[in-house]
Write an enzyme that holds these catalytic residues in place. Structure first.
Site, mmCIF file in Angstrom:
data_model
loop_
_atom_site.group_PDB
_atom_site.id
_atom_site.type_symbol
_atom_site.label_atom_id
_atom_site.label_comp_id
_atom_site.label_asym_id
_atom_site.label_seq_id
_atom_site.Cartn_x
_atom_site.Cartn_y
_atom_site.Cartn_z
ATOM 1 N N SER A 96 1.070 -1.240 0.117
ATOM 2 C CA SER A 96 0.107 -0.059 -0.023
ATOM 3 C C SER A 96 0.875 1.198 -0.056
ATOM 4 C CB SER A 96 -0.818 0.107 1.176
ATOM 5 O OG SER A 96 -1.571 -1.096 1.350
HETATM 6 N N1 SAM Z 1 -0.241 -4.878 4.049
HETATM 7 C C1 SAM Z 1 0.417 -5.254 2.931
HETATM 8 C C2 SAM Z 1 2.012 -4.716 2.822
HETATM 9 O O1 SAM Z 1 2.389 -3.994 3.521
HETATM 10 O O2 SAM Z 1 2.575 -5.258 1.699
HETATM 11 C C3 SAM Z 1 -0.289 -5.281 1.642
HETATM 12 C C4 SAM Z 1 -1.295 -6.103 1.624
HETATM 13 S S1 SAM Z 1 -2.049 -6.148 -0.123
HETATM 14 C C5 SAM Z 1 -2.803 -4.583 -0.344
HETATM 15 C C6 SAM Z 1 -3.559 -7.243 0.454
HETATM 16 C C7 SAM Z 1 -3.005 -8.752 0.807
HETATM 17 O O3 SAM Z 1 -4.172 -9.301 1.119
HETATM 18 C C8 SAM Z 1 -2.468 -9.475 -0.434
HETATM 19 O O4 SAM Z 1 -1.093 -10.068 -0.274
HETATM 20 C C9 SAM Z 1 -3.521 -10.444 -0.617
HETATM 21 O O5 SAM Z 1 -2.970 -11.800 -1.219
HETATM 22 C C10 SAM Z 1 -4.091 -10.822 0.663
HETATM 23 N N2 SAM Z 1 -5.457 -11.432 1.084
HETATM 24 C C11 SAM Z 1 -6.249 -11.230 0.048
HETATM 25 N N3 SAM Z 1 -7.488 -12.121 0.476
HETATM 26 C C12 SAM Z 1 -6.821 -12.720 1.722
HETATM 27 C C13 SAM Z 1 -7.678 -13.509 2.637
HETATM 28 N N4 SAM Z 1 -8.715 -13.987 2.960
HETATM 29 N N5 SAM Z 1 -6.336 -14.053 3.869
HETATM 30 C C14 SAM Z 1 -5.109 -13.400 3.848
HETATM 31 N N6 SAM Z 1 -4.513 -12.522 2.730
HETATM 32 C C15 SAM Z 1 -5.601 -12.208 2.096
#
Ligand code: SAM
Length: 225
Positions: free
Chosen positions: A72
């Protein structure tokens, strides 16, 4: 990394770029929690991005981290973290480890972080970077974070870093009394960031800002496309 100034090649000054990010993108836009500003001035964001994006790590935007996912924008990390109002003794659940950058910020500010990522290769990469940086207070899990981590709850803070159609009831039930849940919800391609604060069985809801996140894919999120 090297950058060119005139004919000379100088090492890139990531610390300087990081402090400029804190001043220009965070403090100037109203991020006021000094602990959040300090943590974001300390954690080396350039180590969490793909090599090709290292020199863009402190820019005012999200960046790709592989597997179709993103790290993000710094401002979004800051406002989400500030919304949890961490004082240092909390247990925090993070859904969506991604690169592990947000996890590191949380690990600077709370006692224990439990983080769940559905894509195993991202979990492994984040584990390695955070391990190399020496964080002792993080537990990782690969799987569907929309179900939460019931065996480890309740949590003083829960942060969801992917967009969900609604607030998963599983996460509300794993929030401690007085705890805060920060989550983007709404349609698949544009959401609103909400903070819910638990008071008994009531959840006070505040609208923080508009945002755009990759989807939360899981039992209490979106279906995989
Ligand atoms: N906070 C992270 C960073 O600092 O890099 C960025 C996160 S990214 C915007 C969203 C993440 O949520 C992705 O890596 C995606 O694979 C994960 N995601 C999506 N659905 C999910 C779920 N049900 N459980 C766990 N992770 C999930």
């Amino acid at each position: 990394m090297l950058w060119k100034k005139g004919k000379k090649e100088l090492p890139r000054d990531y610390q300087k770029e990081r402090l400029a990010m804190v001043e220009e993108q965070l403090r100037r836009r109203g991020i006021s929690d000094s602990r959040v500003l300090e943590a974001m001035g300390k954690v080396p964001r350039h180590l969490f991005v793909l090599d090709d994006y290292r020199d863009s790590a402190y820019e005012d935007r999200p960046l790709p981290i592989g597997e179709g996912q993103t790290i993000s924008q710094p401002y979004m990390v800051a406002i989400m973290t500030q919304s949890l109002e961490l004082k240092g003794r909390e247990r925090v659940l993070e859904i969506g480890t991604g690169s592990g950058y947000q996890t590191a910020i949380l690990a600077e500010l709370a006692e224990k972080i439990l983080t769940i990522e559905r894509i195993p290769t991202l979990t492994e990469r984040a584990k390695k970077v955070l391990g190399d940086l020496g964080y002792p207070n993080i537990s990782f899990r690969s799987g569907d974070g929309s179900r939460g981590w019931p065996e480890e709850g309740p949590f003083d803070g829960i942060m969801v870093t992917a967009g969900s159609p609604d607030v998963p009831p599983t996460l509300k039930s794993q929030l401690a009394e007085g705890g805060r849940l920060v989550i983007p919800t709404g349609p698949r391609f544009t959401q609103t960031l909400y903070r819910l604060t638990r008071r008994g069985n009531h959840f006070a809801e505040e609208d923080i800002t508009g945002c755009v996140f990759v989807p939360l894919v899981g039992d209490y999120g979106w279906e995989e496309k």
